[in-house]
Write a protein that holds these residues in place. Structure first.
Motif, short mmCIF file in Angstrom:
data_model
loop_
_atom_site.label_atom_id
_atom_site.label_comp_id
_atom_site.label_asym_id
_atom_site.label_seq_id
_atom_site.Cartn_x
_atom_site.Cartn_y
_atom_site.Cartn_z
N THR A 160 0.83 -1.19 0.00
CA THR A 160 0.00 0.00 0.00
C THR A 160 0.87 1.24 0.00
OG1 THR A 160 -0.09 -0.01 2.42
CG2 THR A 160 -1.87 -1.15 1.26
N GLU A 161 0.29 2.29 -0.55
CA GLU A 161 0.96 3.59 -0.57
C GLU A 161 1.12 4.07 0.86
OE1 GLU A 161 -1.34 7.32 -1.63
OE2 GLU A 161 -0.13 7.01 -3.44
N GLY A 162 2.20 4.78 1.13
CA GLY A 162 2.44 5.32 2.45
C GLY A 162 2.30 6.82 2.47
N LYS A 163 1.56 7.33 3.45
CA LYS A 163 1.42 8.77 3.62
C LYS A 163 1.59 9.07 5.09
CE LYS A 163 -1.48 12.76 2.72
NZ LYS A 163 -2.76 13.26 2.23
N GLY A 164 2.51 10.00 5.39
CA GLY A 164 2.76 10.39 6.77
C GLY A 164 2.90 11.89 6.87
N ASN A 165 2.98 12.37 8.10
CA ASN A 165 3.13 13.82 8.29
C ASN A 165 3.73 14.11 9.67
OD1 ASN A 165 0.05 13.04 8.72
ND2 ASN A 165 0.60 14.58 10.26
N CYS A 166 4.22 15.32 9.81
CA CYS A 166 4.73 15.79 11.09
C CYS A 166 3.52 16.08 12.00
CB CYS A 166 5.61 17.01 10.91
SG CYS A 166 4.75 18.47 10.29
N GLY B 95 1.36 18.99 10.74
CA GLY B 95 0.83 18.82 9.39
C GLY B 95 1.48 19.69 8.34
N SER B 96 2.49 20.46 8.71
CA SER B 96 3.18 21.33 7.74
C SER B 96 3.94 20.53 6.70
CB SER B 96 4.16 22.27 8.45
OG SER B 96 3.47 23.18 9.26
N ILE B 97 4.44 19.35 7.11
CA ILE B 97 5.22 18.51 6.21
C ILE B 97 4.49 17.20 6.01
CG2 ILE B 97 7.40 17.26 5.91
CD1 ILE B 97 8.68 19.50 7.66
N THR B 98 4.27 16.84 4.75
CA THR B 98 3.65 15.57 4.39
C THR B 98 4.67 14.76 3.59
OG1 THR B 98 1.47 16.61 4.29
CG2 THR B 98 1.72 14.49 3.18
N VAL B 99 4.75 13.48 3.89
CA VAL B 99 5.68 12.57 3.22
C VAL B 99 4.87 11.47 2.57
CG1 VAL B 99 7.62 11.00 3.57
CG2 VAL B 99 7.45 13.06 4.96
N MET B 100 5.16 11.20 1.29
CA MET B 100 4.46 10.14 0.58
C MET B 100 5.45 9.15 -0.03
SD MET B 100 1.33 12.29 -1.06
CE MET B 100 2.33 13.72 -1.37
#
Length: 137
Positions: free
Chosen positions: A3-9, A12-17
């Motif tokens: 599955t695709e991965g989506k995370g954040n600080c 929420g200022s920084i999103t990582v995919m």
């Protein structure tokens, strides 16, 4: 199925995919990672930088140049300058592979490797769901 991965600080200022979540995580017990994450270890993924998409619309991603390492090598710790969440660590400013912080993601795969086990807290044990102790790799 991967599955695709989506995370954040935290803020929420920084999103990582990621195109897919890694199949396993890596634990680091070194004192620098413990201090950076304020925890007995950090959960990490060792990935190609080109596979990581970072959105930082507020320009919050900052870098701490850490030269106080056991190896004596300088590393570059990226973090959110607004909330302080660790994002990734690089071994050079132009690194092709990076250590992405697993805490950015809601779900983390089971650890497959541990680093700096000599610095591991003596009371620390990694356990699987159901309480079975994980065999060291």
């Amino acid at each position: 199925m991967a599955t695709e991965g989506k995370g954040n600080c935290n803020c929420g200022s920084i999103t990582v995919m990621l195109p897919t979540m890694p199949s396993q995580s890596l634990l680091c017990h070194c004192s620098n990672c413990r201090r950076a994450g304020s925890a007995p270890f950090t959960v990490n993924y060792y990935l190609e930088l080109s596979s990581i998409q970072i959105q930082d619309s507020k320009g919050s991603l900052k870098t701490y140049v850490d030269s106080n390492t056991r190896s004596g090598n300088t590393i570059y710790r990226k973090f959110c300058g607004d909330c302080g969440s660790p994002v990734m660590t690089l071994n050079s400013p132009n690194a092709e592979k990076v250590i992405l912080k697993g805490g950015l993601f809601d779900h983390m795969p089971e650890p497959g490797l541990e680093f700096h086990e000599g610095d591991k807290m003596p009371w620390m044990k990694v356990v699987k769901a159901g309480g079975e102790e994980k065999a060291k790799v």
